[in-house]
Design a protein around this motif. Structure first.
Motif, PDB file in Angstrom:
ATOM      1  N   THR A  40      39.946  -2.135  15.643  1.00 40.33           N
ATOM      2  CA  THR A  40      40.529  -0.798  15.605  1.00 40.33           C
ATOM      3  C   THR A  40      39.879  -0.033  14.456  1.00 40.33           C
ATOM      4  OG1 THR A  40      42.650  -1.534  16.502  1.00 40.33           O
ATOM      5  CG2 THR A  40      42.638   0.553  15.286  1.00 40.33           C
ATOM      6  N   LEU A  41      39.430   1.178  14.732  1.00 35.96           N
ATOM      7  CA  LEU A  41      38.778   2.010  13.725  1.00 35.96           C
ATOM      8  C   LEU A  41      39.684   3.177  13.353  1.00 35.96           C
ATOM      9  CD1 LEU A  41      36.244   2.892  12.065  1.00 35.96           C
ATOM     10  CD2 LEU A  41      35.496   4.136  14.116  1.00 35.96           C
ATOM     11  N   PHE A  42      40.057   3.258  12.095  1.00 38.46           N
ATOM     12  CA  PHE A  42      40.774   4.409  11.556  1.00 38.46           C
ATOM     13  C   PHE A  42      39.734   5.358  10.979  1.00 38.46           C
ATOM     14  CE2 PHE A  42      43.815   1.000  11.654  1.00 38.46           C
ATOM     15  CZ  PHE A  42      45.066   1.594  11.884  1.00 38.46           C
ATOM     16  N   ALA A  43      39.597   6.538  11.570  1.00 40.23           N
ATOM     17  CA  ALA A  43      38.529   7.453  11.172  1.00 40.23           C
ATOM     18  C   ALA A  43      38.884   8.863  11.641  1.00 40.23           C
ATOM     19  CB  ALA A  43      37.191   6.992  11.768  1.00 40.23           C
ATOM     20  N   THR A  44      37.913   9.768  11.567  1.00 38.43           N
ATOM     21  CA  THR A  44      38.152  11.136  12.040  1.00 38.43           C
ATOM     22  C   THR A  44      38.121  11.172  13.571  1.00 38.43           C
ATOM     23  OG1 THR A  44      35.784  11.662  11.928  1.00 38.43           O
ATOM     24  CG2 THR A  44      37.114  12.127   9.968  1.00 38.43           C
ATOM     25  N   GLY A  45      38.798  12.172  14.132  1.00 32.53           N
ATOM     26  CA  GLY A  45      38.924  12.259  15.580  1.00 32.53           C
ATOM     27  C   GLY A  45      37.633  12.557  16.300  1.00 32.53           C
ATOM     28  N   ASP A  46      36.622  13.059  15.602  1.00 30.13           N
ATOM     29  CA  ASP A  46      35.335  13.332  16.232  1.00 30.13           C
ATOM     30  C   ASP A  46      34.384  12.146  16.115  1.00 30.13           C
ATOM     31  OD1 ASP A  46      35.231  13.722  13.493  1.00 30.13           O
ATOM     32  OD2 ASP A  46      33.824  15.405  13.580  1.00 30.13           O
ATOM     33  N   SER A  47      34.918  10.972  15.801  1.00 27.39           N
ATOM     34  CA  SER A  47      34.113   9.754  15.742  1.00 27.39           C
ATOM     35  C   SER A  47      33.896   9.199  17.143  1.00 27.39           C
ATOM     36  CB  SER A  47      34.807   8.700  14.867  1.00 27.39           C
ATOM     37  OG  SER A  47      34.930   9.146  13.533  1.00 27.39           O
ATOM     38  N   THR A  48      32.838   8.396  17.282  1.00 20.83           N
ATOM     39  CA  THR A  48      32.495   7.764  18.553  1.00 20.83           C
ATOM     40  C   THR A  48      32.406   6.260  18.330  1.00 20.83           C
ATOM     41  OG1 THR A  48      31.214   9.710  19.213  1.00 20.83           O
ATOM     42  CG2 THR A  48      30.834   7.668  20.436  1.00 20.83           C
ATOM     43  N   THR A  49      33.159   5.490  19.105  1.00 20.64           N
ATOM     44  CA  THR A  49      33.211   4.053  18.854  1.00 20.64           C
ATOM     45  C   THR A  49      33.574   3.294  20.115  1.00 20.64           C
ATOM     46  OG1 THR A  49      34.261   2.335  17.500  1.00 20.64           O
ATOM     47  CG2 THR A  49      35.629   4.230  18.118  1.00 20.64           C
ATOM     48  N   SER A  50      33.150   2.030  20.163  1.00 16.29           N
ATOM     49  CA  SER A  50      33.570   1.117  21.226  1.00 16.29           C
ATOM     50  C   SER A  50      34.902   0.460  20.902  1.00 16.29           C
ATOM     51  CB  SER A  50      32.504   0.028  21.435  1.00 16.29           C
ATOM     52  OG  SER A  50      31.273   0.596  21.826  1.00 16.29           O
ATOM     53  N   ALA A  51      35.336   0.597  19.656  1.00 11.42           N
ATOM     54  CA  ALA A  51      36.621   0.054  19.240  1.00 11.42           C
ATOM     55  C   ALA A  51      37.742   1.016  19.633  1.00 11.42           C
ATOM     56  CB  ALA A  51      36.615  -0.169  17.724  1.00 11.42           C
ATOM     57  N   ARG A  52      38.977   0.611  19.402  1.00  7.19           N
ATOM     58  CA  ARG A  52      40.104   1.528  19.571  1.00  7.19           C
ATOM     59  C   ARG A  52      40.111   2.484  18.392  1.00  7.19           C
ATOM     60  NH1 ARG A  52      45.841   1.882  18.268  1.00  7.19           N
ATOM     61  NH2 ARG A  52      45.659   0.070  16.884  1.00  7.19           N
ATOM     62  N   LEU A  53      40.130   3.765  18.655  1.00  8.07           N
ATOM     63  CA  LEU A  53      40.076   4.766  17.597  1.00  8.07           C
ATOM     64  C   LEU A  53      41.474   5.290  17.274  1.00  8.07           C
ATOM     65  CD1 LEU A  53      38.433   6.648  15.718  1.00  8.07           C
ATOM     66  CD2 LEU A  53      38.295   8.257  17.636  1.00  8.07           C
ATOM     67  N   VAL A  54      41.829   5.245  16.006  1.00  8.91           N
ATOM     68  CA  VAL A  54      43.035   5.906  15.518  1.00  8.91           C
ATOM     69  C   VAL A  54      42.574   7.126  14.731  1.00  8.91           C
ATOM     70  CG1 VAL A  54      45.083   5.743  14.059  1.00  8.91           C
ATOM     71  CG2 VAL A  54      44.337   3.759  15.397  1.00  8.91           C
ATOM     72  N   PRO A  55      42.711   8.323  15.297  1.00 14.60           N
ATOM     73  CA  PRO A  55      42.232   9.528  14.604  1.00 14.60           C
ATOM     74  C   PRO A  55      43.202   9.938  13.491  1.00 14.60           C
ATOM     75  CG  PRO A  55      43.187  10.119  16.714  1.00 14.60           C
ATOM     76  CD  PRO A  55      43.252   8.625  16.628  1.00 14.60           C
ATOM     77  N   VAL A  56      42.717   9.915  12.275  1.00 14.17           N
ATOM     78  CA  VAL A  56      43.556  10.248  11.122  1.00 14.17           C
ATOM     79  C   VAL A  56      43.459  11.735  10.801  1.00 14.17           C
ATOM     80  CG1 VAL A  56      43.948   9.795   8.671  1.00 14.17           C
ATOM     81  CG2 VAL A  56      43.306   7.919  10.208  1.00 14.17           C
ATOM     82  N   ARG A  57      42.307  12.287  11.022  1.00  9.84           N
ATOM     83  CA  ARG A  57      42.027  13.698  10.774  1.00  9.84           C
ATOM     84  C   ARG A  57      41.270  14.209  11.987  1.00  9.84           C
ATOM     85  NH1 ARG A  57      39.052  15.397   5.183  1.00  9.84           N
ATOM     86  NH2 ARG A  57      39.770  17.566   5.091  1.00  9.84           N
ATOM     87  N   GLU A  58      41.528  15.423  12.415  1.00  5.76           N
ATOM     88  CA  GLU A  58      40.953  15.897  13.667  1.00  5.76           C
ATOM     89  C   GLU A  58      39.432  15.893  13.647  1.00  5.76           C
ATOM     90  OE1 GLU A  58      41.152  19.766  16.693  1.00  5.76           O
ATOM     91  OE2 GLU A  58      42.448  19.670  14.914  1.00  5.76           O
ATOM     92  N   VAL A  59      38.843  16.462  12.601  1.00  6.23           N
ATOM     93  CA  VAL A  59      37.390  16.498  12.481  1.00  6.23           C
ATOM     94  C   VAL A  59      37.007  16.202  11.038  1.00  6.23           C
ATOM     95  CG1 VAL A  59      37.043  18.128  14.382  1.00  6.23           C
ATOM     96  CG2 VAL A  59      37.344  18.988  12.050  1.00  6.23           C
ATOM     97  N   ALA A  60      35.763  15.780  10.845  1.00  6.27           N
ATOM     98  CA  ALA A  60      35.249  15.536   9.497  1.00  6.27           C
ATOM     99  C   ALA A  60      34.962  16.867   8.809  1.00  6.27           C
ATOM    100  CB  ALA A  60      33.963  14.715   9.586  1.00  6.27           C
ATOM    101  N   GLU A  61      35.390  16.968   7.552  1.00  2.00           N
ATOM    102  CA  GLU A  61      35.147  18.190   6.782  1.00  2.00           C
ATOM    103  C   GLU A  61      34.830  17.797   5.348  1.00  2.00           C
ATOM    104  OE1 GLU A  61      37.538  21.708   7.508  1.00  2.00           O
ATOM    105  OE2 GLU A  61      38.710  20.576   8.962  1.00  2.00           O
ATOM    106  N   ARG A  62      33.547  17.563   5.091  1.00  2.00           N
ATOM    107  CA  ARG A  62      33.127  17.057   3.779  1.00  2.00           C
ATOM    108  C   ARG A  62      33.447  18.038   2.651  1.00  2.00           C
ATOM    109  NH1 ARG A  62      29.724  13.613   1.111  1.00  2.00           N
ATOM    110  NH2 ARG A  62      29.160  12.456   2.974  1.00  2.00           N
ATOM    111  N   PHE A  63      33.209  19.307   2.872  1.00  2.00           N
ATOM    112  CA  PHE A  63      33.282  20.246   1.764  1.00  2.00           C
ATOM    113  C   PHE A  63      34.541  21.117   1.793  1.00  2.00           C
ATOM    114  CE2 PHE A  63      28.648  19.463   2.071  1.00  2.00           C
ATOM    115  CZ  PHE A  63      28.496  18.864   0.826  1.00  2.00           C
TER     116      PHE A  63
END
Length: 345
Positions: A40-63
């Motif tokens: 299971t990958l906890f990451a941003t919602g715009d991530s791409t993965t073969s694992a199960r994705l748990v979107p913590v934040r809708e999109v990545a926003e570095r700045f």
């Protein structure tokens, strides 16, 4: 094995272009899935993965400049992982010290791979509070500034075996790949190339924080002839870029924890000429996959000996040492050790 991978939230997994930590998390996650693990990958919602994705934040926003806007997603991530912790055999964090307060007080084994430098003045004040947190360094030199912490292992990075491969090209320039910043050594790379009389092609990101340095120091050196600025490139462009280079110049001026560009070059059969800083002696094998030097003059002399290196041997050594499968196997062995330790406790 049921594994949670917890990624930073400033870039997607994988990142669209520049982003070393998120790239490594992606490679590790995909390899663990390929090995048959339940990930299971906890990451941003715009991530791409073969694992199960748990979107913590809708999109990545570095700045994103608002503190709460950037800090709140990490507080949310910690709580989401905590609520599901019992569903996993091991929790693997890549978010520095954020999990320590909560996860040192629960039963699921966890570890944190640190990806940033450890020679900062603030490091002992926070990491020293958690001597039992299982930390992973990405090179032995990475942990040297803080030897007394809870280091569980060193796991060197790896990348997919066939992501980058050599392609037929005439080698008629030097390559600089990564990011424009003082510590990455772009000025030294330009001096080396000019002393050798060889063109330098620069494929690099200019981050917001480094824009003044680029405008005031680097841009005047980019004449488009002896030094050509290409800009940030993606993985699709790297095989041709690196295969066409006589060498990757890596004249860093800081204790680089790892340096993915070195193994990216090796994957394309491109030798590395690197300054003896940080992880370089652990990654580059002098006289086989490149040359380790002390300063510009030694780099110029080393570049004159590049013809003594076998580019096929560079690629072969990459396959032996630097694949994502090797990295994933190293982590699985560590997961199993931490799980056994927890059961024994």
């Amino acid at each position: 094995m049921r594994i949670a991978q917890i990624a930073p939230l400033f870039e997607s997994v994988p990142p669209r272009r520049y982003g070393g930590t998120e790239r490594v998390v992606h490679w590790l996650t995909e390899e663990l899935v390929a090995m048959g693990h339940d990930v299971t990958l906890f990451a941003t919602g715009d991530s791409t993965t073969s694992a199960r994705l748990v979107p913590v934040r809708e999109v990545a926003e570095r700045f994103a400049r608002n503190f709460e806007y950037n800090a709140a997603p990490y507080a949310r991530m910690i709580e989401l992982v905590r609520r599901q912790a019992a569903d996993f055999d091991v929790l693997h964090f890549h978010i520095d010290f954020h999990p320590f307060s909560v996860f040192t007080r629960q039963d699921t084994p966890f570890l944190t791979t640190l990806h940033g430098r450890m020679d900062q003045a603030w490091v002992p004040g926070i990491y020293g509070l958690f001597p039992d947190a299982n930390l992973v360094s990405i090179s032995d030199s990475h942990r040297a500034p803080a030897p007394g912490l809870g280091w569980a292992a060193t796991v060197l990075h790896g990348m997919p075996r066939d992501l980058l491969r050599p392609v037929p090209r005439e080698q008629d320039y030097f390559a600089f790949l990564g990011r424009i910043s003082p510590e990455k050594g772009i000025e030294s790379a330009i001096r080396i190339a000019r002393a050798c009389g060889v063109k330098l092609k620069v494929a690099a990101k200019i981050g917001e924080e480094d824009a003044p340095y680029h405008a005031e120091v680097v841009a005047p050196l980019l004449d488009g002839v002896a030094v050509e600025f290409i800009g940030e490139i993606d993985d699709a462009a790297k095989p041709a870029f690196l295969s066409g280079a006589r060498a990757l110049l890596f004249p860093i001026d800081w204790p680089e924890p790892f340096g993915l560009v070195m193994i990216e070059a090796m994957a394309c059969g491109c030798p590395v000429v690197a300054f003896r800083r940080g992880s370089v002696p652990e990654v580059v094998e002098d006289g086989l996959t490149g040359f380790i030097v002390d300063g510009v003059d030694q780099a110029v002399a080393a570049c004159a000996r590049l013809d003594t290196l076998d580019r096929e041997a560079v690629r072969k050594r990459f396959e032996q040492r630097w694949t994502a499968r090797r990295m994933a196997e190293d982590y699985v062995a560590l997961y199993e050790r931490l799980m056994k330790k927890r059961r024994t406790a």
